[in-house]
Design a protein around this motif. Structure first.
Motif, short mmCIF file in Angstrom:
data_model
loop_
_atom_site.label_atom_id
_atom_site.label_comp_id
_atom_site.label_asym_id
_atom_site.label_seq_id
_atom_site.Cartn_x
_atom_site.Cartn_y
_atom_site.Cartn_z
N ALA A 39 0.82 -1.21 0.00
CA ALA A 39 0.00 0.00 0.00
C ALA A 39 0.86 1.26 0.00
CB ALA A 39 -0.92 0.00 1.22
N GLY A 40 2.03 1.22 0.61
CA GLY A 40 2.90 2.38 0.70
C GLY A 40 3.95 2.42 -0.39
N ALA A 41 5.03 3.10 -0.10
CA ALA A 41 6.13 3.25 -1.05
C ALA A 41 6.89 1.94 -1.23
CB ALA A 41 7.08 4.34 -0.58
N TYR A 42 7.45 1.78 -2.42
CA TYR A 42 8.33 0.64 -2.71
C TYR A 42 9.24 1.03 -3.86
CZ TYR A 42 5.16 -0.56 -6.59
OH TYR A 42 4.41 -0.54 -7.73
N LEU A 43 10.16 0.13 -4.20
CA LEU A 43 11.13 0.38 -5.26
C LEU A 43 10.99 -0.65 -6.36
CD1 LEU A 43 14.26 0.89 -2.95
CD2 LEU A 43 12.68 2.64 -3.79
N ARG A 44 11.36 -0.25 -7.58
CA ARG A 44 11.45 -1.18 -8.71
C ARG A 44 12.84 -1.01 -9.33
NH1 ARG A 44 5.72 0.25 -11.32
NH2 ARG A 44 7.02 1.81 -12.28
N GLY A 45 13.59 -2.10 -9.46
CA GLY A 45 14.95 -2.04 -9.97
C GLY A 45 15.06 -2.59 -11.38
N PHE A 46 15.88 -1.89 -12.20
CA PHE A 46 16.08 -2.28 -13.60
C PHE A 46 17.55 -2.15 -13.99
CE2 PHE A 46 11.95 -0.24 -13.16
CZ PHE A 46 11.09 -1.18 -13.70
N LEU A 47 18.13 -3.19 -14.52
CA LEU A 47 19.47 -3.14 -15.09
C LEU A 47 19.34 -2.87 -16.58
CD1 LEU A 47 22.54 -3.71 -14.35
CD2 LEU A 47 22.17 -5.88 -15.52
N LEU A 48 19.99 -1.82 -17.06
CA LEU A 48 19.94 -1.43 -18.47
C LEU A 48 21.36 -1.49 -19.01
CD1 LEU A 48 17.71 1.69 -17.79
CD2 LEU A 48 16.93 -0.54 -18.61
N PRO A 49 21.83 -2.69 -19.39
CA PRO A 49 23.22 -2.82 -19.82
C PRO A 49 23.48 -2.17 -21.18
CG PRO A 49 22.08 -4.92 -20.03
CD PRO A 49 21.12 -3.96 -19.40
N ALA A 50 24.68 -1.63 -21.31
CA ALA A 50 25.14 -1.11 -22.60
C ALA A 50 25.85 -2.26 -23.33
CB ALA A 50 26.10 0.05 -22.38
N ARG A 51 26.31 -1.97 -24.51
CA ARG A 51 27.03 -2.98 -25.30
C ARG A 51 28.35 -3.30 -24.61
NH1 ARG A 51 28.36 -1.16 -31.15
NH2 ARG A 51 29.79 0.12 -29.97
N THR A 52 28.70 -4.57 -24.53
CA THR A 52 29.98 -4.99 -23.97
C THR A 52 31.08 -4.64 -24.96
OG1 THR A 52 28.89 -6.82 -22.83
CG2 THR A 52 31.26 -6.99 -23.12
N SER A 53 32.18 -4.10 -24.43
CA SER A 53 33.30 -3.75 -25.31
C SER A 53 34.59 -4.39 -24.82
CB SER A 53 33.45 -2.22 -25.40
OG SER A 53 33.80 -1.69 -24.15
N SER A 54 35.64 -4.28 -25.65
CA SER A 54 36.96 -4.80 -25.31
C SER A 54 37.99 -3.78 -25.74
CB SER A 54 37.20 -6.13 -26.02
OG SER A 54 38.49 -6.63 -25.70
N GLN A 55 38.97 -3.51 -24.86
CA GLN A 55 39.97 -2.47 -25.13
C GLN A 55 41.37 -3.03 -25.34
OE1 GLN A 55 39.01 0.75 -25.49
NE2 GLN A 55 36.92 0.05 -25.15
N ASP A 56 41.51 -4.31 -25.61
CA ASP A 56 42.85 -4.84 -25.88
C ASP A 56 42.85 -5.65 -27.17
OD1 ASP A 56 41.48 -7.08 -24.91
OD2 ASP A 56 43.28 -7.95 -24.04
N LEU A 57 44.02 -5.75 -27.77
CA LEU A 57 44.13 -6.45 -29.05
C LEU A 57 44.01 -7.96 -28.90
CD1 LEU A 57 46.99 -4.37 -30.69
CD2 LEU A 57 44.53 -4.24 -31.12
N ALA A 58 44.30 -8.48 -27.73
CA ALA A 58 44.20 -9.92 -27.51
C ALA A 58 42.75 -10.36 -27.32
CB ALA A 58 45.02 -10.33 -26.29
N GLY A 59 41.87 -9.43 -27.00
CA GLY A 59 40.47 -9.77 -26.81
C GLY A 59 40.16 -10.35 -25.45
N ALA A 60 41.08 -10.23 -24.50
CA ALA A 60 40.85 -10.78 -23.16
C ALA A 60 40.04 -9.84 -22.27
CB ALA A 60 42.19 -11.09 -22.48
N HIS A 61 40.14 -8.55 -22.52
CA HIS A 61 39.46 -7.55 -21.71
C HIS A 61 37.99 -7.46 -22.08
CE1 HIS A 61 38.01 -3.33 -21.23
NE2 HIS A 61 38.46 -3.52 -20.01
N ARG A 62 37.15 -7.26 -21.08
CA ARG A 62 35.73 -6.98 -21.30
C ARG A 62 35.33 -5.81 -20.41
NH1 ARG A 62 36.73 -9.85 -24.79
NH2 ARG A 62 35.69 -11.71 -25.55
N GLU A 63 34.63 -4.86 -21.00
CA GLU A 63 34.07 -3.75 -20.24
C GLU A 63 32.56 -3.90 -20.24
OE1 GLU A 63 33.00 0.84 -20.98
OE2 GLU A 63 35.09 0.33 -21.37
N TYR A 64 32.01 -4.05 -19.05
CA TYR A 64 30.57 -4.13 -18.87
C TYR A 64 30.13 -2.81 -18.27
CZ TYR A 64 31.45 -9.05 -19.55
OH TYR A 64 31.86 -10.25 -20.07
N SER A 65 29.19 -2.14 -18.91
CA SER A 65 28.73 -0.86 -18.40
C SER A 65 27.24 -0.74 -18.69
CB SER A 65 29.50 0.29 -19.05
OG SER A 65 29.30 0.29 -20.44
N GLY A 66 26.65 0.27 -18.10
CA GLY A 66 25.24 0.51 -18.33
C GLY A 66 24.68 1.45 -17.28
#
Length: 137
Positions: free
Chosen positions: A38-65
């Motif tokens: 009946a009172g206040a509550y919260l709703r949570g949502f994860l909105l991920p962005a595209r996963t990227s990689s910043q190294d030439l070997a392809g081992a790195h992953r950047e997860y953001s959102g």
């Protein structure tokens, strides 16, 4: 793969805070059965962005959102209660905070921001969000 860990890191902290708060707040998470109180509550949502990689070997992953928490408050009671909870969320998730779970450390990379509140048919909702980033190698 690590979007799941990003969600776990944020939602574990959010759940613990909401349960310990006085009065406690219920949290509706994505794809989980929930009956709004009946009172206040919260709703949570994860909105991920595209996963990227910043190294030439392809081992790195950047997860953001963006993680959004909708503060849902009773209709016609003014914005104060929902805006107060939004302020509490800004304290809970400060800029540059690191949240660790096994296998991942996530960092909050923007300040928590509350958007304009808006009514629906039964509630007043204030969207609150922040950006996150996690790097794995």
């Amino acid at each position: 793969m690590s979007n799941k860990l990003c969600r776990r890191a944020i939602e574990t902290q959010l759940s613990a805070w909401a349960a310990a708060r006085a009065p406690a707040l219920q949290v509706a998470f994505e794809n989980v059965p929930f009956t709004p109180p009946a009172g206040a509550y919260l709703r949570g949502f994860l909105l991920p962005a595209r996963t990227s990689s910043q190294d030439l070997a392809g081992a790195h992953r950047e997860y953001s959102g963006v993680y959004q928490v909708s503060v849902v408050a009773p209709l016609n009671a003014g914005p104060g209660a929902a805006e107060g909870i939004a302020d509490e969320l800004a304290t809970l998730f400060p800029l540059n905070q690191r949240i660790a779970v096994p296998g991942l450390t996530l960092q909050i990379v923007t300040p928590v921001t509350a958007a304009q509140g808006a009514p629906d048919s039964v509630s007043f909702i204030v969207p609150v969000s922040f950006e996150y980033r996690a790097d794995t190698i």
